[in-house]
Design a protein around this motif. Sequence first.
Motif, PDB file in Angstrom:
ATOM      1  N   GLY A  94      27.204  38.693  15.382  1.00 48.97           N
ATOM      2  CA  GLY A  94      26.602  37.949  16.478  1.00 48.97           C
ATOM      3  C   GLY A  94      26.962  36.477  16.461  1.00 48.97           C
ATOM      4  O   GLY A  94      27.031  35.828  17.509  1.00 48.97           O
ATOM      5  N   LEU A  95      27.218  35.943  15.289  1.00 49.64           N
ATOM      6  CA  LEU A  95      27.609  34.532  15.153  1.00 49.64           C
ATOM      7  C   LEU A  95      29.086  34.319  15.474  1.00 49.64           C
ATOM      8  O   LEU A  95      29.516  33.189  15.711  1.00 49.64           O
ATOM      9  CB  LEU A  95      27.305  34.057  13.731  1.00 49.64           C
ATOM     10  N   ASN A  96      29.881  35.389  15.500  1.00 50.51           N
ATOM     11  CA  ASN A  96      31.314  35.281  15.785  1.00 50.51           C
ATOM     12  C   ASN A  96      32.035  34.471  14.712  1.00 50.51           C
ATOM     13  O   ASN A  96      33.065  33.839  14.972  1.00 50.51           O
ATOM     14  CB  ASN A  96      31.532  34.634  17.160  1.00 50.51           C
ATOM     15  N   VAL A  97      31.477  34.488  13.488  1.00 47.21           N
ATOM     16  CA  VAL A  97      31.980  33.597  12.448  1.00 47.21           C
ATOM     17  C   VAL A  97      33.390  33.959  12.012  1.00 47.21           C
ATOM     18  O   VAL A  97      34.230  33.072  11.803  1.00 47.21           O
ATOM     19  CB  VAL A  97      31.009  33.585  11.245  1.00 47.21           C
ATOM     20  N   ASN A  98      33.698  35.249  11.890  1.00 47.86           N
ATOM     21  CA  ASN A  98      35.023  35.634  11.383  1.00 47.86           C
ATOM     22  C   ASN A  98      36.137  35.236  12.340  1.00 47.86           C
ATOM     23  O   ASN A  98      37.205  34.766  11.916  1.00 47.86           O
ATOM     24  CB  ASN A  98      35.065  37.145  11.130  1.00 47.86           C
ATOM     25  N   ARG A  99      35.902  35.397  13.619  1.00 45.98           N
ATOM     26  CA  ARG A  99      36.923  35.050  14.612  1.00 45.98           C
ATOM     27  C   ARG A  99      37.250  33.561  14.548  1.00 45.98           C
ATOM     28  O   ARG A  99      38.414  33.155  14.643  1.00 45.98           O
ATOM     29  CB  ARG A  99      36.425  35.435  16.006  1.00 45.98           C
ATOM     30  N   LEU A 100      36.226  32.745  14.387  1.00 46.98           N
ATOM     31  CA  LEU A 100      36.456  31.309  14.299  1.00 46.98           C
ATOM     32  C   LEU A 100      37.141  30.923  12.988  1.00 46.98           C
ATOM     33  O   LEU A 100      38.103  30.149  12.985  1.00 46.98           O
ATOM     34  CB  LEU A 100      35.126  30.570  14.430  1.00 46.98           C
ATOM     35  N   LEU A 101      36.655  31.465  11.873  1.00 49.74           N
ATOM     36  CA  LEU A 101      37.221  31.099  10.579  1.00 49.74           C
ATOM     37  C   LEU A 101      38.683  31.512  10.466  1.00 49.74           C
ATOM     38  O   LEU A 101      39.477  30.827   9.809  1.00 49.74           O
ATOM     39  CB  LEU A 101      36.405  31.735   9.454  1.00 49.74           C
ATOM     40  N   GLY A 113      24.574  24.322   7.039  1.00 47.55           N
ATOM     41  CA  GLY A 113      23.512  24.467   8.022  1.00 47.55           C
ATOM     42  C   GLY A 113      22.940  25.873   8.095  1.00 47.55           C
ATOM     43  O   GLY A 113      22.959  26.641   7.126  1.00 47.55           O
ATOM     44  N   CYS A 114      22.430  26.196   9.274  1.00 48.51           N
ATOM     45  CA  CYS A 114      21.806  27.505   9.478  1.00 48.51           C
ATOM     46  C   CYS A 114      22.808  28.642   9.322  1.00 48.51           C
ATOM     47  O   CYS A 114      22.437  29.749   8.914  1.00 48.51           O
ATOM     48  CB  CYS A 114      21.147  27.556  10.855  1.00 48.51           C
ATOM     49  N   ALA A 115      24.078  28.386   9.647  1.00 43.80           N
ATOM     50  CA  ALA A 115      25.102  29.421   9.468  1.00 43.80           C
ATOM     51  C   ALA A 115      25.235  29.794   7.996  1.00 43.80           C
ATOM     52  O   ALA A 115      25.375  30.972   7.639  1.00 43.80           O
ATOM     53  CB  ALA A 115      26.439  28.942  10.020  1.00 43.80           C
ATOM     54  N   ALA A 116      25.193  28.795   7.105  1.00 43.16           N
ATOM     55  CA  ALA A 116      25.264  29.063   5.666  1.00 43.16           C
ATOM     56  C   ALA A 116      24.028  29.827   5.203  1.00 43.16           C
ATOM     57  O   ALA A 116      24.115  30.740   4.371  1.00 43.16           O
ATOM     58  CB  ALA A 116      25.398  27.760   4.889  1.00 43.16           C
ATOM     59  N   ALA A 117      22.861  29.464   5.739  1.00 35.97           N
ATOM     60  CA  ALA A 117      21.630  30.173   5.376  1.00 35.97           C
ATOM     61  C   ALA A 117      21.692  31.625   5.798  1.00 35.97           C
ATOM     62  O   ALA A 117      21.297  32.532   5.044  1.00 35.97           O
ATOM     63  CB  ALA A 117      20.429  29.473   6.015  1.00 35.97           C
ATOM     64  N   LEU A 118      22.201  31.885   6.999  1.00 39.64           N
ATOM     65  CA  LEU A 118      22.306  33.261   7.485  1.00 39.64           C
ATOM     66  C   LEU A 118      23.230  34.087   6.587  1.00 39.64           C
ATOM     67  O   LEU A 118      22.923  35.238   6.256  1.00 39.64           O
ATOM     68  CB  LEU A 118      22.807  33.258   8.924  1.00 39.64           C
ATOM     69  N   PRO A 125      17.695  31.620  13.118  1.00 44.90           N
ATOM     70  CA  PRO A 125      18.498  31.517  14.343  1.00 44.90           C
ATOM     71  C   PRO A 125      19.660  30.550  14.177  1.00 44.90           C
ATOM     72  O   PRO A 125      19.516  29.476  13.599  1.00 44.90           O
ATOM     73  CB  PRO A 125      17.482  30.989  15.374  1.00 44.90           C
ATOM     74  N   VAL A 126      20.809  30.936  14.699  1.00 46.00           N
ATOM     75  CA  VAL A 126      22.020  30.119  14.622  1.00 46.00           C
ATOM     76  C   VAL A 126      22.646  30.089  16.014  1.00 46.00           C
ATOM     77  O   VAL A 126      22.856  31.144  16.606  1.00 46.00           O
ATOM     78  CB  VAL A 126      23.036  30.696  13.616  1.00 46.00           C
ATOM     79  N   ASP A 127      22.946  28.891  16.523  1.00 50.34           N
ATOM     80  CA  ASP A 127      23.544  28.817  17.849  1.00 50.34           C
ATOM     81  C   ASP A 127      25.028  28.477  17.827  1.00 50.34           C
ATOM     82  O   ASP A 127      25.686  28.452  18.867  1.00 50.34           O
ATOM     83  CB  ASP A 127      22.804  27.801  18.725  1.00 50.34           C
ATOM     84  N   ALA A 128      25.588  28.202  16.627  1.00 50.03           N
ATOM     85  CA  ALA A 128      27.004  27.865  16.523  1.00 50.03           C
ATOM     86  C   ALA A 128      27.423  27.955  15.064  1.00 50.03           C
ATOM     87  O   ALA A 128      26.586  27.855  14.164  1.00 50.03           O
ATOM     88  CB  ALA A 128      27.263  26.448  17.048  1.00 50.03           C
ATOM     89  N   LEU A 129      28.727  28.145  14.822  1.00 50.89           N
ATOM     90  CA  LEU A 129      29.237  28.043  13.462  1.00 50.89           C
ATOM     91  C   LEU A 129      29.107  26.590  13.024  1.00 50.89           C
ATOM     92  O   LEU A 129      29.550  25.676  13.722  1.00 50.89           O
ATOM     93  CB  LEU A 129      30.697  28.475  13.400  1.00 50.89           C
TER      94      LEU A 129
END
Length: 234
Positions: A94-101, A113-118, A125-129
Amino acid sequence: MSSTRLVTVLGAVVRHQRHLRDLSQRQLAALAGVDQAAVARFERGERATTVPVLERLLAAMDVQLVIGVEPLDAHLDARIDDLAARPIAERIDGLNVNRLLDRLTDFPQVITGCAAALLQGAPVPVDALEIALRWQDAKLFTRWLETNYGQRWDARWGEFGGVWLEPEEPGEHFWSTRYGEIRATMCDELPETIEVRHGGRSYQVVPLVELELSDPRAAELLRRYRGRQSASGS
């Protein structure tokens, strides 16, 4: 909910509905018969509008306001509960993290930030990488943004675009790109990280204990999550 919080929420609702319909602020103002500057101020949460004007703005987009009450910040608790019920692989997707990384390869960065916590298992809740990025790599990051249709968040107008891309320029370090949205913490040296693995992939993330000391937003959400765990006895 304070009046300031309510104005911010209503402004965000109008902005979201406008973006869904691919309308500019000027177009929405014309449809509703109001001044464009008033729409801009309302969407930014700077000024409350009257109920009749709010109804005209929403009606121009074929929607209406439904009023209800709930405990303070209950939307955050509901979002945390929803995320906690999902497998972590689904949260990562849902965060789309792999596509960005996979595309952020031109300069070193770490997840914060919240992405690291997730990624460490906290259903916040995370609204962006969110990445930590060195100032010395700012020009490389700017070139990456230019290549990938980056637009920087303009807090004045409450939307992406219309401001300089470069991190050195004043403004929030928040961009949209063709692959998703990125928040950056600019620093002289990258923070210490730990490695976490999911689905055969490793991620370098700022540890939770450091986030609670250095990131107010992540720290507040982590406290809410732990408070809900304690309340439920889990």
